[in-house]
Design a protein around this motif. Structure first.
Motif, PDB file in Angstrom:
ATOM      1  N   ILE A 151       0.757  -1.209   0.129  1.00  0.00           N
ATOM      2  CA  ILE A 151       0.127   0.063   0.078  1.00  0.00           C
ATOM      3  C   ILE A 151       0.999   1.283  -0.018  1.00  0.00           C
ATOM      4  O   ILE A 151       0.552   2.170  -0.638  1.00  0.00           O
ATOM      5  CB  ILE A 151      -0.909   0.028   1.084  1.00  0.00           C
ATOM      6  CG1 ILE A 151      -2.118  -0.991   1.030  1.00  0.00           C
ATOM      7  CG2 ILE A 151      -1.696   1.203   1.468  1.00  0.00           C
ATOM      8  CD1 ILE A 151      -2.964  -1.372   1.877  1.00  0.00           C
ATOM      9  N   LEU A 152       2.001   1.195   0.764  1.00  0.00           N
ATOM     10  CA  LEU A 152       2.765   2.503   1.087  1.00  0.00           C
ATOM     11  C   LEU A 152       3.690   2.516  -0.339  1.00  0.00           C
ATOM     12  O   LEU A 152       3.912   3.679  -0.625  1.00  0.00           O
ATOM     13  CB  LEU A 152       3.742   2.316   2.120  1.00  0.00           C
ATOM     14  CG  LEU A 152       2.901   2.450   3.352  1.00  0.00           C
ATOM     15  CD1 LEU A 152       3.930   2.136   4.471  1.00  0.00           C
ATOM     16  CD2 LEU A 152       2.306   3.723   3.669  1.00  0.00           C
ATOM     17  N   THR A 153       4.062   1.731  -0.928  1.00  0.00           N
ATOM     18  CA  THR A 153       4.668   1.858  -2.302  1.00  0.00           C
ATOM     19  C   THR A 153       4.174   1.632  -3.459  1.00  0.00           C
ATOM     20  O   THR A 153       4.672   2.395  -4.474  1.00  0.00           O
ATOM     21  CB  THR A 153       5.913   0.842  -2.261  1.00  0.00           C
ATOM     22  OG1 THR A 153       5.245  -0.563  -2.355  1.00  0.00           O
ATOM     23  CG2 THR A 153       6.783   0.735  -1.193  1.00  0.00           C
ATOM     24  N   MET A 154       2.968   1.127  -3.679  1.00  0.00           N
ATOM     25  CA  MET A 154       2.196   0.794  -4.889  1.00  0.00           C
ATOM     26  C   MET A 154       0.962   1.909  -5.089  1.00  0.00           C
ATOM     27  O   MET A 154       0.764   2.013  -5.988  1.00  0.00           O
ATOM     28  CB  MET A 154       1.862  -0.566  -5.269  1.00  0.00           C
ATOM     29  CG  MET A 154       3.169  -1.470  -5.122  1.00  0.00           C
ATOM     30  SD  MET A 154       3.875  -1.280  -7.096  1.00  0.00           S
ATOM     31  CE  MET A 154       2.538  -2.008  -7.837  1.00  0.00           C
ATOM     32  N   ALA A 155       0.477   1.936  -3.657  1.00  0.00           N
ATOM     33  CA  ALA A 155      -1.050   2.663  -3.863  1.00  0.00           C
ATOM     34  C   ALA A 155      -0.784   4.288  -3.442  1.00  0.00           C
ATOM     35  O   ALA A 155      -1.268   5.135  -4.236  1.00  0.00           O
ATOM     36  CB  ALA A 155      -2.007   1.995  -2.726  1.00  0.00           C
ATOM     37  N   LEU A 156       0.078   4.289  -2.463  1.00  0.00           N
ATOM     38  CA  LEU A 156       0.160   5.937  -2.148  1.00  0.00           C
ATOM     39  C   LEU A 156       0.789   6.847  -3.157  1.00  0.00           C
ATOM     40  O   LEU A 156       0.308   7.891  -3.142  1.00  0.00           O
ATOM     41  CB  LEU A 156       1.134   5.961  -0.777  1.00  0.00           C
ATOM     42  CG  LEU A 156       0.562   7.046   0.045  1.00  0.00           C
ATOM     43  CD1 LEU A 156      -0.853   7.263   0.653  1.00  0.00           C
ATOM     44  CD2 LEU A 156       1.282   6.821   1.342  1.00  0.00           C
ATOM     45  N   PRO A 157       1.799   6.291  -3.579  1.00  0.00           N
ATOM     46  CA  PRO A 157       2.506   7.402  -4.722  1.00  0.00           C
ATOM     47  C   PRO A 157       1.566   7.945  -5.835  1.00  0.00           C
ATOM     48  O   PRO A 157       1.393   9.039  -5.985  1.00  0.00           O
ATOM     49  CB  PRO A 157       3.680   6.613  -5.135  1.00  0.00           C
ATOM     50  CG  PRO A 157       3.863   5.873  -4.043  1.00  0.00           C
ATOM     51  CD  PRO A 157       2.865   5.385  -3.549  1.00  0.00           C
ATOM     52  N   PRO A 158       1.032   6.820  -6.677  1.00  0.00           N
ATOM     53  CA  PRO A 158       0.045   7.431  -7.680  1.00  0.00           C
ATOM     54  C   PRO A 158      -1.388   8.232  -7.228  1.00  0.00           C
ATOM     55  O   PRO A 158      -1.594   9.076  -7.772  1.00  0.00           O
ATOM     56  CB  PRO A 158      -0.367   6.214  -8.413  1.00  0.00           C
ATOM     57  CG  PRO A 158      -0.080   5.094  -7.238  1.00  0.00           C
ATOM     58  CD  PRO A 158       0.998   5.584  -6.462  1.00  0.00           C
ATOM     59  N   LEU A 159      -1.574   7.789  -6.027  1.00  0.00           N
ATOM     60  CA  LEU A 159      -2.665   8.378  -5.290  1.00  0.00           C
ATOM     61  C   LEU A 159      -2.300   9.883  -5.086  1.00  0.00           C
ATOM     62  O   LEU A 159      -3.055  10.820  -5.324  1.00  0.00           O
ATOM     63  CB  LEU A 159      -3.221   7.636  -3.970  1.00  0.00           C
ATOM     64  CG  LEU A 159      -4.632   8.147  -3.452  1.00  0.00           C
ATOM     65  CD1 LEU A 159      -5.783   7.993  -4.315  1.00  0.00           C
ATOM     66  CD2 LEU A 159      -4.845   7.295  -2.420  1.00  0.00           C
TER      67      LEU A 159
END
Length: 84
Positions: free
Chosen positions: A63-71
């Motif tokens: 979540i911290l590396t794959m979801a948060l940056p594009p969000l």
């Protein structure tokens, strides 16, 4: 899992994010929406898919590396576009 499966599993998300970033570079509004959608999709779907097979720390890491940056990038693009 075969080498081909591992490479596909690792490269496909990266290629999707790369294409979305190229779209965002050219068309901020569409790219921002796509980035937010991808981030929310990973944020919601990955924990459901991985529940039980991956420990909580692994899910949190994804979540911290794959979801948060594009969000965050999508929100920043949308905010910047609305200010102009």
């Amino acid at each position: 899992m075969t080498l081909r499966g591992v490479l596909l599993h690792a490269a496909l998300p990266g290629l999707i994010f790369l294409l979305t970033t190229i779209v965002a570079w050219r068309w901020e509004v569409i790219g921002g929406k796509l980035l937010m959608f991808e981030g929310l999709l990973i944020l919601v779907i990955f924990p459901v898919i991985a529940a039980g097979s991956i420990p909580f720390g692994g899910i949190l890491f994804v979540i911290l590396t794959m979801a948060l940056p594009p969000l965050v990038a999508g929100v920043l693009l949308r905010t910047n576009w609305q200010r102009l």
